[in-house]
Design an enzyme around this catalytic site. Structure first.
Site, PDB file in Angstrom:
ATOM      1  N   TYR A   1      75.582 -19.387  29.280  1.00 40.17           N
ATOM      2  CA  TYR A   1      75.294 -18.462  30.368  1.00 40.17           C
ATOM      3  C   TYR A   1      76.534 -17.651  30.701  1.00 40.17           C
ATOM      4  O   TYR A   1      77.293 -17.962  31.616  1.00 40.17           O
ATOM      5  CB  TYR A   1      74.823 -19.225  31.613  1.00 40.17           C
ATOM      6  CG  TYR A   1      73.552 -20.017  31.453  1.00 40.17           C
ATOM      7  CD1 TYR A   1      72.707 -19.836  30.376  1.00 40.17           C
ATOM      8  CD2 TYR A   1      73.173 -20.962  32.409  1.00 40.17           C
ATOM      9  CE1 TYR A   1      71.540 -20.557  30.240  1.00 40.17           C
ATOM     10  CE2 TYR A   1      72.003 -21.683  32.281  1.00 40.17           C
ATOM     11  CZ  TYR A   1      71.192 -21.486  31.194  1.00 40.17           C
ATOM     12  OH  TYR A   1      70.032 -22.201  31.061  1.00 40.17           O
TER      13      TYR A   1
ATOM     14  N   PHE B   1      62.060 -22.010  34.820  1.00 37.78           N
ATOM     15  CA  PHE B   1      61.163 -20.965  35.331  1.00 37.78           C
ATOM     16  C   PHE B   1      60.078 -21.580  36.224  1.00 37.78           C
ATOM     17  O   PHE B   1      58.885 -21.334  36.043  1.00 37.78           O
ATOM     18  CB  PHE B   1      60.535 -20.168  34.198  1.00 37.78           C
ATOM     19  CG  PHE B   1      61.496 -19.321  33.412  1.00 37.78           C
ATOM     20  CD1 PHE B   1      62.767 -19.055  33.889  1.00 37.78           C
ATOM     21  CD2 PHE B   1      61.134 -18.795  32.183  1.00 37.78           C
ATOM     22  CE1 PHE B   1      63.661 -18.270  33.167  1.00 37.78           C
ATOM     23  CE2 PHE B   1      62.027 -18.010  31.453  1.00 37.78           C
ATOM     24  CZ  PHE B   1      63.285 -17.751  31.944  1.00 37.78           C
ATOM     25  N   PRO B   2      60.471 -22.386  37.216  1.00 33.78           N
ATOM     26  CA  PRO B   2      59.475 -23.084  38.045  1.00 33.78           C
ATOM     27  C   PRO B   2      58.627 -22.164  38.908  1.00 33.78           C
ATOM     28  O   PRO B   2      57.543 -22.570  39.353  1.00 33.78           O
ATOM     29  CB  PRO B   2      60.331 -24.018  38.912  1.00 33.78           C
ATOM     30  CG  PRO B   2      61.664 -23.346  38.980  1.00 33.78           C
ATOM     31  CD  PRO B   2      61.844 -22.708  37.625  1.00 33.78           C
TER      32      PRO B   2
ATOM     33  N   GLY C   1      58.048 -18.942  37.690  1.00 32.42           N
ATOM     34  CA  GLY C   1      57.603 -17.910  36.780  1.00 32.42           C
ATOM     35  C   GLY C   1      58.676 -17.199  36.001  1.00 32.42           C
ATOM     36  O   GLY C   1      58.393 -16.544  35.011  1.00 32.42           O
ATOM     37  N   GLY C   2      59.929 -17.250  36.447  1.00 29.51           N
ATOM     38  CA  GLY C   2      60.996 -16.602  35.711  1.00 29.51           C
ATOM     39  C   GLY C   2      60.843 -15.088  35.673  1.00 29.51           C
ATOM     40  O   GLY C   2      60.712 -14.429  36.710  1.00 29.51           O
ATOM     41  N   PHE C   3      60.838 -14.535  34.456  1.00 34.43           N
ATOM     42  CA  PHE C   3      60.740 -13.086  34.305  1.00 34.43           C
ATOM     43  C   PHE C   3      59.328 -12.573  34.607  1.00 34.43           C
ATOM     44  O   PHE C   3      59.115 -11.371  34.700  1.00 34.43           O
ATOM     45  CB  PHE C   3      61.152 -12.667  32.887  1.00 34.43           C
ATOM     46  CG  PHE C   3      62.589 -12.956  32.572  1.00 34.43           C
ATOM     47  CD1 PHE C   3      63.615 -12.324  33.259  1.00 34.43           C
ATOM     48  CD2 PHE C   3      62.923 -13.882  31.594  1.00 34.43           C
ATOM     49  CE1 PHE C   3      64.939 -12.588  32.979  1.00 34.43           C
ATOM     50  CE2 PHE C   3      64.253 -14.161  31.302  1.00 34.43           C
ATOM     51  CZ  PHE C   3      65.264 -13.514  31.992  1.00 34.43           C
TER      52      PHE C   3
ATOM     53  N   PRO D   1      56.958 -13.513  37.517  1.00 36.82           N
ATOM     54  CA  PRO D   1      56.669 -14.292  38.726  1.00 36.82           C
ATOM     55  C   PRO D   1      55.183 -14.613  38.868  1.00 36.82           C
ATOM     56  O   PRO D   1      54.316 -13.823  38.503  1.00 36.82           O
ATOM     57  CB  PRO D   1      57.153 -13.376  39.857  1.00 36.82           C
ATOM     58  CG  PRO D   1      58.187 -12.518  39.214  1.00 36.82           C
ATOM     59  CD  PRO D   1      57.719 -12.288  37.803  1.00 36.82           C
TER      60      PRO D   1
END
Length: 281
Positions: free
Chosen positions: A57, A210-211, A213-215, A217
Site C-alpha cells: 500500500y 470491502f465490507p 462494497g469498496g469501489f 458501495p
C-alpha cells in the site's frame, strides 16, 4: 465493542481499520498527510486495535506502513497490526497465473516480510496474510511453507491467508495454524457464506475486505429503509449486518475521513432486529 481472540491470543475489537485508502493505492483519492495521521490516531482513541496494512500500500511516496509508524509509534501494547505478502492486486504480474506471480516466490515472500518489519519498525509481525492470486487456483503449499519457516525464525507471530477458495482454506489448515482468512465479502457479495461458517466452526477469524462494497458501495432500498429506522447510514447497517452474521467476522472498513471513521466505529453499537436480518436475507 465486542472482541475476538485473533490467533487465540491477540484480543481485538471486532471493527478494525483498513489503511489502503490512506494511500490511494492502487487507485483513487487519498487524504492529505495530516488527515491520514489524524485518522489513524483517532481510530486508536475510539478503541480500534486491529489495523490492516501491507507494504504494497504505497503510491507516489505515500506508504501505509510509514503513516502507521509516524502516527502511532511507539505502539500501544494491545495494538495488532496485520499485514500481507504474496500476489499483487495490481502490478506487473497481474495477468500471470497465480503459480507464476513473482510475489509468491520464496525470495520475494522473505523480502516482503522484511520490508514490512523494516517499515513498521518492529522485530516481529503480529499476523501475516499470504495473498494468493485472483483467478487461478494454485497450490499454496510452497508459499505457506516459506512463511511458516519465517514464523519459526521468530519474524511472524501468526499466519493468515487471503483471496482463497474453500479448497485452499482446507489445504492451508493442513500445513500451518491459520489465524484468519481475509476475502471479499459483504452484504451484497456473499459467495463466501460457507467459508465464513467453516472458519467459525474452526475458531478462525474471517476478515472481510470491502465490507461496505469498496469501489462499488452497497446500495438497496431495503437497506435505506432499515437505516432510516435506526437513524443510521447504509454503510453502518452493512457493518452491523456483518457483526450480526457471525461472531468470528472482523470487518476492516477503510476511510480517509474522520467523520466516516467515527460512523464506522459507531456501527458496533447498532443491533439489527430479527426482522431487519430477515429482510436483509
Amino acid at each position: 465493542m465486542e472482541r475476538w481472540a485473533l490467533g487465540g491470543d491477540l484480543s481485538v475489537a471486532r471493527i478494525g481499520y483498513g489503511t489502503m485508502k490512506l494511500t490511494g493505492w492502487p487507485r483513487g483519492d487519498r487524504p492529505d498527510r495530516e488527515t491520514a495521521l489524524a485518522v489513524l490516531r483517532r481510530a486508536v482513541e475510539l478503541g480500534v486495535n486491529h489495523l490492516d496494512t501491507s507494504n504494497y500500500y504505497a503510491r507516489d511516496g505515500v506508504a501505509a506502513n510509514e503513516l502507521i509508524r509516524e502516527a502511532l509509534y511507539p505502539y500501544p501494547d494491545d495494538l495488532v497490526i496485520v499485514t500481507k505478502v504474496g500476489a499483487l492486486v495490481e502490478g506487473s504480474d497481474i495477468a500471470l497465473p497465480a503459480a507464476e506471480k513473482t510475489g509468491l516466490t520464496p525470495d520475494n515472500l522473505r523480502r516482503g516480510v522484511e520490508a514490512n518489519l523494516r517499515s513498521l519498525g518492529v522485530d516481529r509481525l503480529d499476523v501475516v496474510n499470504l495473498r494468493m492470486g485472483d483467478l487461478d487456483e494454485a497450490s499454496l503449499a510452497g508459499p505457506l511453507e516459506t512463511l511458516l519457516a519465517l514464523r519459526e525464525e521468530g519474524l511472524i507471530r501468526h499466519l493468515g491467508v487471503s483471496n482463497i477458495s474453500a479448497a485452499e482454506f482446507e489445504q492451508a489448515r493442513a500445513i500451518a495454524p491459520i489465524a484468519c482468512v481475509q476475502n471479499l465479502y459483504n452484504l451484497s457479495q456473499r459467495d463466501d457464506d460457507p467459508l465464513v461458517d467453516a472458519c467459525a466452526e474452526a475458531g478462525i477469524a474471517y476478515v472481510p475486505f470491502f465490507p461496505v462494497g469498496g469501489f462499488q458501495p452497497i446500495t438497496a432500498e431495503r437497506l435505506e429503509a432499515i437505516a432510516a429506522r435506526h437513524g443510521a447510514t447504509v454503510p453502518q447497517i452493512a457493518l452491523a449486518w456483518l457483526l450480526a452474521r457471525s461472531p468470528n467476522i472482523l470487518p476492516i472498513p477503510g476511510t480517509g475521513s474522520l467523520a466516516h471513521l467515527e460512523e464506522n466505529i459507531a456501527a458496533a453499537a447498532l443491533k439489527p432486529s430479527p426482522e431487519d436480518l430477515t429482510e436483509l436475507g
